[in-house]
Design a protein around this motif. Structure first.
Motif, PDB file in Angstrom:
ATOM      1  N   LYS A   1      -1.587 -11.979  50.547  1.00  0.00           N
ATOM      2  CA  LYS A   1      -2.345 -12.267  49.334  1.00  0.00           C
ATOM      3  C   LYS A   1      -2.252 -11.089  48.369  1.00  0.00           C
ATOM      4  CE  LYS A   1      -6.966 -13.436  47.656  1.00  0.00           C
ATOM      5  NZ  LYS A   1      -8.397 -13.582  48.006  1.00  0.00           N
ATOM      6  N   MET A   2      -1.718 -11.365  47.178  1.00  0.00           N
ATOM      7  CA  MET A   2      -1.608 -10.354  46.128  1.00  0.00           C
ATOM      8  C   MET A   2      -0.872  -9.112  46.618  1.00  0.00           C
ATOM      9  SD  MET A   2      -5.189 -10.703  44.002  1.00  0.00           S
ATOM     10  CE  MET A   2      -6.324 -10.808  45.368  1.00  0.00           C
ATOM     11  N   VAL A   3       0.199  -9.298  47.358  1.00  0.00           N
ATOM     12  CA  VAL A   3       0.951  -8.176  47.914  1.00  0.00           C
ATOM     13  C   VAL A   3       2.381  -8.212  47.389  1.00  0.00           C
ATOM     14  CG1 VAL A   3       1.936  -7.202  50.009  1.00  0.00           C
ATOM     15  CG2 VAL A   3      -0.432  -7.961  50.007  1.00  0.00           C
ATOM     16  N   GLU A   4       2.847  -7.063  46.923  1.00  0.00           N
ATOM     17  CA  GLU A   4       4.256  -6.863  46.624  1.00  0.00           C
ATOM     18  C   GLU A   4       4.823  -6.006  47.752  1.00  0.00           C
ATOM     19  OE1 GLU A   4       6.182  -8.003  44.392  1.00  0.00           O
ATOM     20  OE2 GLU A   4       5.058  -8.550  42.595  1.00  0.00           O
ATOM     21  N   PRO A   5       5.921  -6.417  48.377  1.00  0.00           N
ATOM     22  CA  PRO A   5       6.439  -5.667  49.531  1.00  0.00           C
ATOM     23  C   PRO A   5       6.647  -4.182  49.263  1.00  0.00           C
ATOM     24  CG  PRO A   5       7.564  -7.769  49.329  1.00  0.00           C
ATOM     25  CD  PRO A   5       6.708  -7.636  48.114  1.00  0.00           C
ATOM     26  N   ASP A   6       7.052  -3.830  48.037  1.00  0.00           N
ATOM     27  CA  ASP A   6       7.306  -2.425  47.721  1.00  0.00           C
ATOM     28  C   ASP A   6       6.146  -1.750  47.003  1.00  0.00           C
ATOM     29  OD1 ASP A   6       7.612  -4.035  45.541  1.00  0.00           O
ATOM     30  OD2 ASP A   6       9.331  -2.956  44.718  1.00  0.00           O
ATOM     31  N   GLU A   7       5.035  -2.482  46.811  1.00  0.00           N
ATOM     32  CA  GLU A   7       3.886  -1.893  46.120  1.00  0.00           C
ATOM     33  C   GLU A   7       2.576  -2.046  46.880  1.00  0.00           C
ATOM     34  OE1 GLU A   7       3.807  -2.345  41.638  1.00  0.00           O
ATOM     35  OE2 GLU A   7       5.062  -4.060  42.196  1.00  0.00           O
ATOM     36  N   GLY A   8       2.438  -3.122  47.637  1.00  0.00           N
ATOM     37  CA  GLY A   8       1.179  -3.376  48.312  1.00  0.00           C
ATOM     38  C   GLY A   8       0.242  -4.216  47.462  1.00  0.00           C
ATOM     39  N   TYR A   9      -1.045  -4.052  47.690  1.00  0.00           N
ATOM     40  CA  TYR A   9      -2.066  -4.857  47.020  1.00  0.00           C
ATOM     41  C   TYR A   9      -2.062  -4.588  45.516  1.00  0.00           C
ATOM     42  CZ  TYR A   9      -6.644  -6.932  46.054  1.00  0.00           C
ATOM     43  OH  TYR A   9      -7.660  -7.687  45.551  1.00  0.00           O
ATOM     44  N   ILE A  10      -2.133  -5.655  44.722  1.00  0.00           N
ATOM     45  CA  ILE A  10      -2.202  -5.552  43.270  1.00  0.00           C
ATOM     46  C   ILE A  10      -3.612  -5.936  42.835  1.00  0.00           C
ATOM     47  CG2 ILE A  10      -1.237  -6.293  41.071  1.00  0.00           C
ATOM     48  CD1 ILE A  10       0.735  -4.776  42.858  1.00  0.00           C
ATOM     49  N   GLU A  11      -4.310  -5.013  42.200  1.00  0.00           N
ATOM     50  CA  GLU A  11      -5.709  -5.206  41.832  1.00  0.00           C
ATOM     51  C   GLU A  11      -5.827  -6.067  40.573  1.00  0.00           C
ATOM     52  OE1 GLU A  11      -9.616  -5.039  42.589  1.00  0.00           O
ATOM     53  OE2 GLU A  11      -8.183  -3.919  43.806  1.00  0.00           O
ATOM     54  N   HIS A  12      -5.549  -7.355  40.755  1.00  0.00           N
ATOM     55  CA  HIS A  12      -5.593  -8.308  39.644  1.00  0.00           C
ATOM     56  C   HIS A  12      -5.861  -9.686  40.244  1.00  0.00           C
ATOM     57  CE1 HIS A  12      -4.073 -10.931  36.397  1.00  0.00           C
ATOM     58  NE2 HIS A  12      -4.336  -9.929  35.587  1.00  0.00           N
ATOM     59  N   PRO A  13      -6.655 -10.541  39.561  1.00  0.00           N
ATOM     60  CA  PRO A  13      -7.020 -11.829  40.169  1.00  0.00           C
ATOM     61  C   PRO A  13      -5.851 -12.799  40.320  1.00  0.00           C
ATOM     62  CG  PRO A  13      -7.836 -11.687  37.917  1.00  0.00           C
ATOM     63  CD  PRO A  13      -7.352 -10.322  38.282  1.00  0.00           C
ATOM     64  N   THR A  14      -4.845 -12.698  39.440  1.00  0.00           N
ATOM     65  CA  THR A  14      -3.738 -13.668  39.498  1.00  0.00           C
ATOM     66  C   THR A  14      -2.385 -12.996  39.257  1.00  0.00           C
ATOM     67  OG1 THR A  14      -4.020 -14.194  37.154  1.00  0.00           O
ATOM     68  CG2 THR A  14      -5.194 -15.578  38.751  1.00  0.00           C
ATOM     69  N   PRO A  15      -2.004 -11.992  40.051  1.00  0.00           N
ATOM     70  CA  PRO A  15      -0.692 -11.359  39.822  1.00  0.00           C
ATOM     71  C   PRO A  15       0.439 -12.304  40.205  1.00  0.00           C
ATOM     72  CG  PRO A  15      -1.621 -10.572  41.873  1.00  0.00           C
ATOM     73  CD  PRO A  15      -2.673 -11.455  41.247  1.00  0.00           C
ATOM     74  N   LYS A  16       1.504 -12.243  39.457  1.00  0.00           N
ATOM     75  CA  LYS A  16       2.680 -13.057  39.754  1.00  0.00           C
ATOM     76  C   LYS A  16       3.762 -12.165  40.354  1.00  0.00           C
ATOM     77  CE  LYS A  16       0.761 -16.759  38.234  1.00  0.00           C
ATOM     78  NZ  LYS A  16      -0.589 -16.205  38.088  1.00  0.00           N
ATOM     79  N   PRO A  17       4.404 -12.602  41.454  1.00  0.00           N
ATOM     80  CA  PRO A  17       5.404 -11.758  42.125  1.00  0.00           C
ATOM     81  C   PRO A  17       6.610 -11.496  41.230  1.00  0.00           C
ATOM     82  CG  PRO A  17       5.388 -13.972  43.048  1.00  0.00           C
ATOM     83  CD  PRO A  17       4.216 -13.893  42.127  1.00  0.00           C
ATOM     84  N   LYS A  18       6.971 -10.238  41.129  1.00  0.00           N
ATOM     85  CA  LYS A  18       8.056  -9.888  40.212  1.00  0.00           C
ATOM     86  C   LYS A  18       9.403 -10.434  40.669  1.00  0.00           C
ATOM     87  CE  LYS A  18       8.465  -5.189  42.154  1.00  0.00           C
ATOM     88  NZ  LYS A  18       7.264  -5.240  43.016  1.00  0.00           N
ATOM     89  N   HIS A  19       9.574 -10.669  41.965  1.00  0.00           N
ATOM     90  CA  HIS A  19      10.844 -11.243  42.411  1.00  0.00           C
ATOM     91  C   HIS A  19      11.011 -12.657  41.860  1.00  0.00           C
ATOM     92  CE1 HIS A  19      10.100 -14.436  45.458  1.00  0.00           C
ATOM     93  NE2 HIS A  19       8.928 -13.856  45.566  1.00  0.00           N
ATOM     94  N   PHE A  20       9.906 -13.375  41.721  1.00  0.00           N
ATOM     95  CA  PHE A  20       9.944 -14.724  41.148  1.00  0.00           C
ATOM     96  C   PHE A  20      10.219 -14.658  39.647  1.00  0.00           C
ATOM     97  CE2 PHE A  20       7.383 -18.607  39.794  1.00  0.00           C
ATOM     98  CZ  PHE A  20       8.439 -19.479  40.046  1.00  0.00           C
ATOM     99  N   ILE A  21       9.563 -13.734  38.967  1.00  0.00           N
ATOM    100  CA  ILE A  21       9.811 -13.543  37.544  1.00  0.00           C
ATOM    101  C   ILE A  21      11.286 -13.206  37.304  1.00  0.00           C
ATOM    102  CG2 ILE A  21       9.231 -12.191  35.498  1.00  0.00           C
ATOM    103  CD1 ILE A  21       6.947 -13.948  36.399  1.00  0.00           C
ATOM    104  N   LYS A  22      11.844 -12.372  38.166  1.00  0.00           N
ATOM    105  CA  LYS A  22      13.253 -11.989  38.015  1.00  0.00           C
ATOM    106  C   LYS A  22      14.177 -13.195  38.153  1.00  0.00           C
ATOM    107  CE  LYS A  22      14.527  -8.243  40.241  1.00  0.00           C
ATOM    108  NZ  LYS A  22      14.580  -7.196  41.304  1.00  0.00           N
TER     109      LYS A  22
END
Length: 256
Positions: A152-173
């Motif tokens: 939940k709200m985790v980026e493999p290279d960043e960890g937890y993202i303190e935001h209610p609805t973060p979108k995964p950057k790999h998907f954006i890419k």
């Protein structure tokens, strides 16, 4: 530290393109978008707010801001280009109301660990809707179903993202690879935690980002700093407004 306190002062100080491109600017997108000329960006890619307040989602049926900014997004988008938006399945019919863009396609992000409540139990996917202005051609063929990063709200290279609805950057890419080319200008009027900007940096796209919440703006700047290269000229451009622009006077909530 210089503090800009009125919308009028901001609009006078910021100039396109030198003060806008490759930056995330703190302020109300409904005001700041007026700084962008007609037919200036190559794609609009965003996740619009549904009655967002400072720390949580409330009144999520309110699409006032989305409807208000649509005509301006149409204005700044070049002809024969794409408008791409995340959107709640719950309110899907409203996405097509008073929409100046023409529907093109849908992309799904499958979220195996998703547990957002829905009328049938739980929703395990996000919807991204592709619209077009004119008759654009995609840059690269891809697919229309992707799998979310684990946790939940985790980026493999960043960890937890303190935001209610973060979108995964790999998907954006993946989206950007299909619908943009290198050096294209990607506009996200509600950039939130900065995933769109990071994806652009990694793919050699330019970006314009607006964010009304100072805490999320600071989060986006912090995240971006981990991904930029060290050449001072790029960092200077990217963070030109870190100390100069804290738009307290433009932090009014989006209209509801």
């Amino acid at each position: 530290m210089e503090r800009i306190t009125t919308r009028e002062t901001v609009l006078k100080k910021l100039k396109f393109p030198q003060d806008i491109i490759d930056k995330i600017i703190l302020g109300n997108a409904l005001n700041l978008i007026k700084l962008i000329p007609d037919n200036a960006v190559d794609i609009v890619l965003t996740d619009p707010p549904y009655g967002l307040n400072k720390r949580e989602i409330k009144n999520d049926a309110d699409l006032t801001t989305f409807y208000a900014i649509l005509p301006e997004c149409y204005r700044v988008l070049k002809n024969n280009c794409f408008f791409i938006t995340f959107f709640s399945t719950k309110f899907l019919p409203q996405l097509f109301e008073n929409n100046p863009f023409k529907y093109f396609w849908q992309i799904i992000l499958y979220c195996p660990q998703g547990r957002v409540k829905s009328p049938i139990g739980y929703t395990k996917y996000m919807s991204v809707f592709i619209f077009k202005k004119g008759n654009p051609k995609i840059a690269r063929f891809g697919k229309d179903i992707f799998i979310d990063t684990p946790g939940k709200m985790v980026e493999p290279d960043e960890g937890y993202i303190e935001h209610p609805t973060p979108k995964p950057k790999h998907f954006i890419k993946e989206i950007l690879k299909m619908f943009t080319r290198e050096k294209d200008i990607v506009f996200d009027p509600f950039i939130g935690s900065g995933s769109t900007a990071i994806a652009c940096i990694q793919l050699n796209r330019r970006f314009i980002g607006f964010e009304i919440d100072q805490s999320y703006w600071e989060l986006a700047q912090k995240r971006i700093s981990k991904f930029i290269n060290k050449p001072p000229h790029y960092q200077k451009e990217l963070f030109l407004f870190d100390k100069k622009i804290l738009l307290k006077g433009c932090e009014n909530e989006y209209p509801s």
